[in-house]
Design a protein around this motif. Structure first.
Motif, PDB file in Angstrom:
ATOM      1  N   ILE A 350     -15.135   7.784  -6.238  1.00 54.27           N
ATOM      2  CA  ILE A 350     -16.070   8.670  -5.565  1.00 54.27           C
ATOM      3  C   ILE A 350     -15.615   8.868  -4.115  1.00 54.27           C
ATOM      4  O   ILE A 350     -15.471   7.894  -3.371  1.00 54.27           O
ATOM      5  N   ALA A 353     -20.657  11.693  -1.866  1.00 55.69           N
ATOM      6  CA  ALA A 353     -21.936  11.683  -2.577  1.00 55.69           C
ATOM      7  C   ALA A 353     -23.023  11.927  -1.533  1.00 55.69           C
ATOM      8  O   ALA A 353     -23.536  10.992  -0.922  1.00 55.69           O
ATOM      9  N   ASP A 354     -23.352  13.213  -1.334  1.00 57.78           N
ATOM     10  CA  ASP A 354     -24.274  13.563  -0.257  1.00 57.78           C
ATOM     11  C   ASP A 354     -24.707  15.014  -0.436  1.00 57.78           C
ATOM     12  O   ASP A 354     -24.240  15.711  -1.339  1.00 57.78           O
ATOM     13  N   ASN A 361     -27.230  18.459  -3.600  1.00 57.45           N
ATOM     14  CA  ASN A 361     -26.711  17.097  -3.738  1.00 57.45           C
ATOM     15  C   ASN A 361     -25.439  17.132  -4.590  1.00 57.45           C
ATOM     16  O   ASN A 361     -25.458  17.634  -5.719  1.00 57.45           O
ATOM     17  N   VAL A 363     -21.715  15.170  -5.949  1.00 60.35           N
ATOM     18  CA  VAL A 363     -20.807  14.037  -6.148  1.00 60.35           C
ATOM     19  C   VAL A 363     -19.408  14.608  -6.384  1.00 60.35           C
ATOM     20  O   VAL A 363     -19.245  15.539  -7.178  1.00 60.35           O
ATOM     21  N   MET A 381     -28.484  11.168  -7.217  1.00 56.47           N
ATOM     22  CA  MET A 381     -27.097  10.684  -7.264  1.00 56.47           C
ATOM     23  C   MET A 381     -27.117   9.189  -7.513  1.00 56.47           C
ATOM     24  O   MET A 381     -27.844   8.454  -6.826  1.00 56.47           O
ATOM     25  N   THR A 384     -22.055   5.965  -4.972  1.00 51.49           N
ATOM     26  CA  THR A 384     -21.811   6.062  -3.538  1.00 51.49           C
ATOM     27  C   THR A 384     -20.313   6.194  -3.286  1.00 51.49           C
ATOM     28  O   THR A 384     -19.483   5.816  -4.127  1.00 51.49           O
ATOM     29  N   VAL A 395     -23.198   9.699 -13.028  1.00 52.80           N
ATOM     30  CA  VAL A 395     -23.064   9.838 -11.576  1.00 52.80           C
ATOM     31  C   VAL A 395     -24.317  10.454 -10.952  1.00 52.80           C
ATOM     32  O   VAL A 395     -24.482  10.412  -9.726  1.00 52.80           O
ATOM     33  N   GLY A 396     -25.194  11.049 -11.755  1.00 55.98           N
ATOM     34  CA  GLY A 396     -26.404  11.660 -11.224  1.00 55.98           C
ATOM     35  C   GLY A 396     -27.149  12.386 -12.323  1.00 55.98           C
ATOM     36  O   GLY A 396     -26.859  12.210 -13.520  1.00 55.98           O
TER      37      GLY A 396
END
Length: 440
Positions: A350, A353-354, A361, A363, A381, A384, A395-396
């Motif tokens: 990753i 992730a933000d 949002n 990833v 998410m 990290t 992942v989300g």
């Protein structure tokens, strides 16, 4: 009576004159006891044939008198330039150009001798001699293509394997203004892997990929390679905008959009300027990649999802019946259940992730060699930055963050930040023919 000198001057006055003359002489003798300052650039040590050596000399006291430039190579010292200066010259310089042929390839030393116009003591203090060692490399790297003919689709990806005759400062494949870095492999034989793209906006007639390599001395080489480019047609799409959509979407961009103008003005700023900023960020992330492949085999797709928007759809945005904007959709929109779990496409790390503007949002997973997968509009998410994931790890969850009109996953595959056709990476035959076979 006062004593007088031989010409009628009082002896005391004569003594004063002599003393003043001695003082003036001492001032002249001692006024410049610092030698000239000499600098030689670049720092080196490796020079290419097109790289010039620049010499600068300065003396703020009595000024410069002369400057000698010599080359020492294989035990032989050769003066290649001599300058003498008129009174009051405080600064001077000289340029050494390897392209003139005065220097052979290999190690050599530049020797600079600068003299100033001082007389203390008898000029010995006003001399500076400086040497700097260099290596002249006038031979560009040789590029050897290892991959057989590469088959590319417009908007798709390719992998090139090649070797170089020496370690280099930069190498990769250039496609127009886009550059796709090559990555040195650990085998120790100067083998490079380069993931590159035939961009969606580059038809076969304009597609002219070249391998580039620039060594540490600045020598550059390019080489073409065998490929077959297939044209593709992309769809057109219509997006209808409404005030209710603006009222729902724009508040999420608070702080990113000038709080002036109409709702349409603010939306267009998001769709144009924020979109560009987000694209630049994905290009930046594309350089944060592993030099070796982290992935293996085909990529996982969002399960039980229907295709909505396609890759490279040309979108016309309508408001109150008029076209107000045009953009290109650079991923796939996949719709499943609300808040559906999103699996990692393949093994990787990753790197982001933000929240990321129009993508909401997001990833981003790095799979190595500049290959990255992007998962956008997530409602949550589950990973990290810095975390390692395997194919299928969650992942989300899908959502409506960013510029999303409904719950879905915006899925991208990027090569060094350039979006490519994700469908290729779901096809085992394509993976075998275009990736795995190049590595065998």
């Amino acid at each position: 009576m006062k004593k007088e000198g031989s010409r009628g001057f009082p002896l005391a006055l004569t003594a004063v004159i002599v003393i003043l003359a001695l003082i003036a002489g001492a001032v002249m003798l001692f006024k410049d006891t610092a030698p000239p300052v000499v600098t030689i650039s670049p720092d080196g040590p490796e020079l290419g044939k097109a790289t010039q050596v620049t010499v600068a000399a300065e003396d703020s006291g009595s000024g410069l008198k002369s400057l000698d430039v010599a080359i020492i190579q294989k035990g032989k010292r050769t003066v290649i330039a001599t300058q003498t200066f008129p009174d009051g010259t405080m600064q001077a310089g000289e340029t050494i150009d390897p392209a003139k042929g005065e220097i052979a390839e290999g190690e050599f030393t530049v020797e600079i001798t600068a003299r100033d116009a001082s007389i203390y003591p008898f000029g010995a203090a006003g001399v500076t001699t400086v040497q700097k060692n260099y290596v002249l490399d006038a031979t560009p790297p040789r590029i050897s293509v290892q991959s057989h003919t590469i088959n590319l689709n417009q908007g798709g990806s390719g992998l090139m394997v090649y070797t170089l005759s020496e370690p280099v400062a930069q190498t990769g494949i250039r496609v127009g203004e886009r550059f796709f870095p090559g990555y040195l492999q650990p085998a120790g034989d100067n083998t490079y892997y380069c993931m590159f793209a035939m961009p969606w906006d580059t038809p076969p007639a304009s597609f002219k990929p070249l391998i580039e390599a620039t060594d540490k001395a600045g020598n550059s080489a390019t080489r073409a390679f065998s490929y077959h480019a297939n044209a593709r047609q992309f769809r057109k799409d219509r997006i209808n905008l409404s005030d209710s959509f603006f009222e729902t979407t724009i508040p999420e961009f608070q702080g990113l959009v000038p709080n002036t103008g109409s709702l349409l003005d603010q939306y267009l700023y998001i769709n144009r300027e924020v979109r560009k900023q987000n694209r630049d960020k994905l290009i930046e992330l594309g350089r944060q990649t592993s030099a070796v492949m982290l992935w293996s085999g085909v990529f996982a797709r969002l399960p039980n999802a229907a295709n909505r928007a396609r890759f490279a759809d040309s979108r016309d945005y309508y408001y109150q019946g008029k076209i107000v904007d045009q953009q290109t959709h650079l991923g796939l929109d996949l719709a499943s259940l609300k808040h559906a779990p999103v699996p990692a496409g393949n093994t990787g790390t990753i790197v982001f992730a933000d929240f990321l503007g129009i993508y909401g949002n997001v990833v981003v997973i790095d799979h190595g060699l500049g290959l990255q997968s992007v998962y956008a509009h997530l409602s949550s998410m589950e990973v990290t930055a810095g975390q390692s994931v395997s194919r299928g790890d969650i992942v989300g969850h899908t959502g409506i963050t960013g510029l999303a009109g409904g719950d879905h996953l915006h899925y991208e595959i990027n090569v060094s930040g350039t979006p490519v056709q994700p469908i290729e990476w779901w096809d085992p035959s394509w993976i075998q023919n275009n990736i795995a076979s190049k590595l065998q």
